[in-house]
Write a protein that holds these residues in place. Structure first.
Motif, PDB file in Angstrom:
ATOM      1  N   UNK A 152       8.280   9.886   4.181  1.00 12.92           N
ATOM      2  CA  UNK A 152       8.820  11.235   3.976  1.00 12.92           C
ATOM      3  C   UNK A 152       8.369  11.800   2.631  1.00 12.92           C
ATOM      4  N   UNK A 153       8.390  10.947   1.612  1.00 15.36           N
ATOM      5  CA  UNK A 153       8.005  11.389   0.273  1.00 15.36           C
ATOM      6  C   UNK A 153       6.533  11.770   0.219  1.00 15.36           C
ATOM      7  N   UNK A 154       5.676  10.966   0.840  1.00 15.95           N
ATOM      8  CA  UNK A 154       4.237  11.239   0.846  1.00 15.95           C
ATOM      9  C   UNK A 154       3.947  12.580   1.512  1.00 15.95           C
ATOM     10  N   UNK A 155       4.513  12.788   2.687  1.00 14.64           N
ATOM     11  CA  UNK A 155       4.264  14.034   3.426  1.00 14.64           C
ATOM     12  C   UNK A 155       4.762  15.241   2.632  1.00 14.64           C
ATOM     13  N   UNK A 156       5.956  15.131   2.075  1.00 13.89           N
ATOM     14  CA  UNK A 156       6.524  16.251   1.321  1.00 13.89           C
ATOM     15  C   UNK A 156       5.726  16.522   0.051  1.00 13.89           C
ATOM     16  N   UNK A 157       5.337  15.463  -0.655  1.00 15.51           N
ATOM     17  CA  UNK A 157       4.609  15.636  -1.914  1.00 15.51           C
ATOM     18  C   UNK A 157       3.269  16.324  -1.691  1.00 15.51           C
ATOM     19  N   UNK A 158       2.520  15.882  -0.692  1.00 13.32           N
ATOM     20  CA  UNK A 158       1.222  16.504  -0.416  1.00 13.32           C
ATOM     21  C   UNK A 158       1.411  17.970  -0.044  1.00 13.32           C
ATOM     22  N   UNK A 159       2.416  18.244   0.768  1.00 20.69           N
ATOM     23  CA  UNK A 159       2.652  19.616   1.223  1.00 20.69           C
ATOM     24  C   UNK A 159       2.993  20.541   0.065  1.00 20.69           C
TER      25      UNK A 159
ATOM     26  N   UNK B 230       0.822  -1.216   0.000  1.00 21.17           N
ATOM     27  CA  UNK B 230       0.000   0.000   0.000  1.00 21.17           C
ATOM     28  C   UNK B 230       0.854   1.263   0.000  1.00 21.17           C
ATOM     29  N   UNK B 231       1.874   1.295   0.849  1.00 12.07           N
ATOM     30  CA  UNK B 231       2.677   2.508   0.954  1.00 12.07           C
ATOM     31  C   UNK B 231       3.447   2.778  -0.338  1.00 12.07           C
ATOM     32  N   UNK B 232       3.964   1.716  -0.957  1.00  9.71           N
ATOM     33  CA  UNK B 232       4.650   1.899  -2.232  1.00  9.71           C
ATOM     34  C   UNK B 232       3.706   2.379  -3.318  1.00  9.71           C
ATOM     35  N   UNK B 233       2.507   1.797  -3.350  1.00  9.92           N
ATOM     36  CA  UNK B 233       1.506   2.198  -4.340  1.00  9.92           C
ATOM     37  C   UNK B 233       1.049   3.636  -4.101  1.00  9.92           C
ATOM     38  N   UNK B 234       0.814   3.976  -2.850  1.00  8.94           N
ATOM     39  CA  UNK B 234       0.372   5.327  -2.489  1.00  8.94           C
ATOM     40  C   UNK B 234       1.429   6.362  -2.864  1.00  8.94           C
ATOM     41  N   UNK B 235       2.679   6.042  -2.584  1.00 12.81           N
ATOM     42  CA  UNK B 235       3.768   6.960  -2.940  1.00 12.81           C
ATOM     43  C   UNK B 235       3.839   7.160  -4.445  1.00 12.81           C
ATOM     44  N   UNK B 236       3.721   6.064  -5.188  1.00 13.87           N
ATOM     45  CA  UNK B 236       3.731   6.175  -6.645  1.00 13.87           C
ATOM     46  C   UNK B 236       2.582   7.017  -7.163  1.00 13.87           C
ATOM     47  N   UNK B 237       1.411   6.862  -6.528  1.00 15.91           N
ATOM     48  CA  UNK B 237       0.251   7.652  -6.949  1.00 15.91           C
ATOM     49  C   UNK B 237       0.482   9.140  -6.743  1.00 15.91           C
ATOM     50  N   UNK B 238       1.154   9.503  -5.664  1.00 22.43           N
ATOM     51  CA  UNK B 238       1.371  10.916  -5.356  1.00 22.43           C
ATOM     52  C   UNK B 238       2.516  11.535  -6.151  1.00 22.43           C
ATOM     53  N   UNK B 239       3.380  10.712  -6.706  1.00 18.28           N
ATOM     54  CA  UNK B 239       4.523  11.239  -7.457  1.00 18.28           C
ATOM     55  C   UNK B 239       4.327  11.086  -8.962  1.00 18.28           C
TER      56      UNK B 239
ATOM     57  N   UNK C 295       7.942  17.695 -10.640  1.00 18.48           N
ATOM     58  CA  UNK C 295       9.126  17.197 -11.343  1.00 18.48           C
ATOM     59  C   UNK C 295      10.325  17.175 -10.403  1.00 18.48           C
ATOM     60  N   UNK C 296      10.464  18.224  -9.611  1.00 16.26           N
ATOM     61  CA  UNK C 296      11.528  18.241  -8.611  1.00 16.26           C
ATOM     62  C   UNK C 296      11.367  17.122  -7.598  1.00 16.26           C
ATOM     63  N   UNK C 297      10.123  16.871  -7.169  1.00 13.46           N
ATOM     64  CA  UNK C 297       9.871  15.782  -6.227  1.00 13.46           C
ATOM     65  C   UNK C 297      10.184  14.430  -6.853  1.00 13.46           C
ATOM     66  N   UNK C 298       9.881  14.273  -8.128  1.00 15.29           N
ATOM     67  CA  UNK C 298      10.168  13.016  -8.825  1.00 15.29           C
ATOM     68  C   UNK C 298      11.677  12.746  -8.852  1.00 15.29           C
TER      69      UNK C 298
END
Length: 285
Positions: A233-240, A115-124, A198-201
């Motif tokens: 960390x990626x999820x929190x940063x991406x949403x923010x 789930x966490x890997x899938x969720x991260x991919x969805x947000x990036x 793009x920077x987050x990616x």
């Protein structure tokens, strides 16, 4: 995983009639990488349901393909992504356990990783694809080109500093991932969500590579746990940063609309003044 959200983008753009293609594509990919037809069918079903549910919910509640234009829609997108990726992960892990490819005692751990890997991919990945293929284009000034190029160069340089292992501070795994945060926030303030994601990616890719190779602040004895912490960390940063960038971009659009309306009002006032002056002249003569 992130591919499911590219499928969701396809559904959002072309309609739900494309679901057979989504299912077949997911089945072929999973059959190529996992043993057994039943396993591939189960995982493909979860992938397809994830894409269909995500597309319907985003179209219904989060402004469709313009989901990244407003902060409130970004938060809705994040919630939808969390829910639909959980659906896919649940179906996938159930399939693995029912077919004996995973133990029931491992269900929770496998589910969280999936789930966490899938969720991260969805947000990036999903925002990256949507914003580059369907996002609004803008004209860049020379100064903006220099600024955004410098920001990306600085971001990549800091990524190498933290995750490449070329420098002692990265090789010794000091907790210095925060160094890249101000650069991404700067992008969110100065540019559109497209440049921000793009920077987050880039940052996420470098983080994954470095962690897998034993460099950077997320390295642990348990590689899976290290990647999960990186994902959080990626999820929190991406949403923010997506929400921040959407807010700034919306403010700029409102400012442009108000400026345009102001120009129209001033033009109408000038026309009115000219008409009254002409009418006054005609009445006097």
């Amino acid at each position: 995983m992130a591919a499911d959200w590219n499928r969701a983008r396809g559904v959002a753009r072309f309609g739900f009639r494309v679901w057979p293609g989504i299912f077949v594509g997911a089945f072929v990919v999973n059959f190529w990488t996992t043993p057994g037809v039943f396993v591939s069918l189960g995982i493909a079903t979860g992938n397809t349901l994830e894409a269909l549910c995500a597309a319907w919910l985003i179209n219904r509640f989060a402004n469709g393909t313009n989901v990244f234009d407003r902060a409130q829609d970004v938060f809705k997108f994040s919630g939808i992504a969390a829910a639909t990726t959980a659906l896919s992960a649940t179906i996938g892990v159930f399939t693995l356990t029912l077919t004996g490819h995973a133990q029931w005692s491992q269900f929770s751990g496998v589910w969280k990783t999936w789930w966490l890997g899938d969720f991260t991919g969805a947000l990036i990945v999903a925002p990256l694809v949507v914003l580059w293929l369907l996002g609004r284009t803008r004209k860049w000034t020379k100064r903006e080109m220099i600024e955004v190029t410098s920001l990306f160069a600085l971001l990549i340089g800091l990524g190498l500093f933290v995750f490449s292992g070329w420098f002692p501070i990265g090789a010794k795994n000091y907790p210095i991932s925060f160094l890249q945060g101000p650069i991404v926030i700067w992008m969110a303030f100065r540019f559109t969500p497209r440049e921000t994601i793009t920077g987050m990616f880039i940052l996420t890719g470098m983080g994954i590579w470095g962690t897998l190779h034993g460099y950077g602040p997320f390295v642990m004895s348990d590689e899976n746990q290290a990647l999960m912490i990186l994902d959080v960390r990626t999820v929190v940063t991406a949403i923010t940063v997506l929400a921040l960038s959407a807010t700034i971009s919306e403010r700029d659009r409102i400012h442009d609309v108000l400026e345009h309306q102001k120009d129209e009002v001033e033009s109408a006032n000038r026309t009115k003044d000219n008409f009254l002056a002409m009418l006054s002249h005609e009445l006097r003569t």
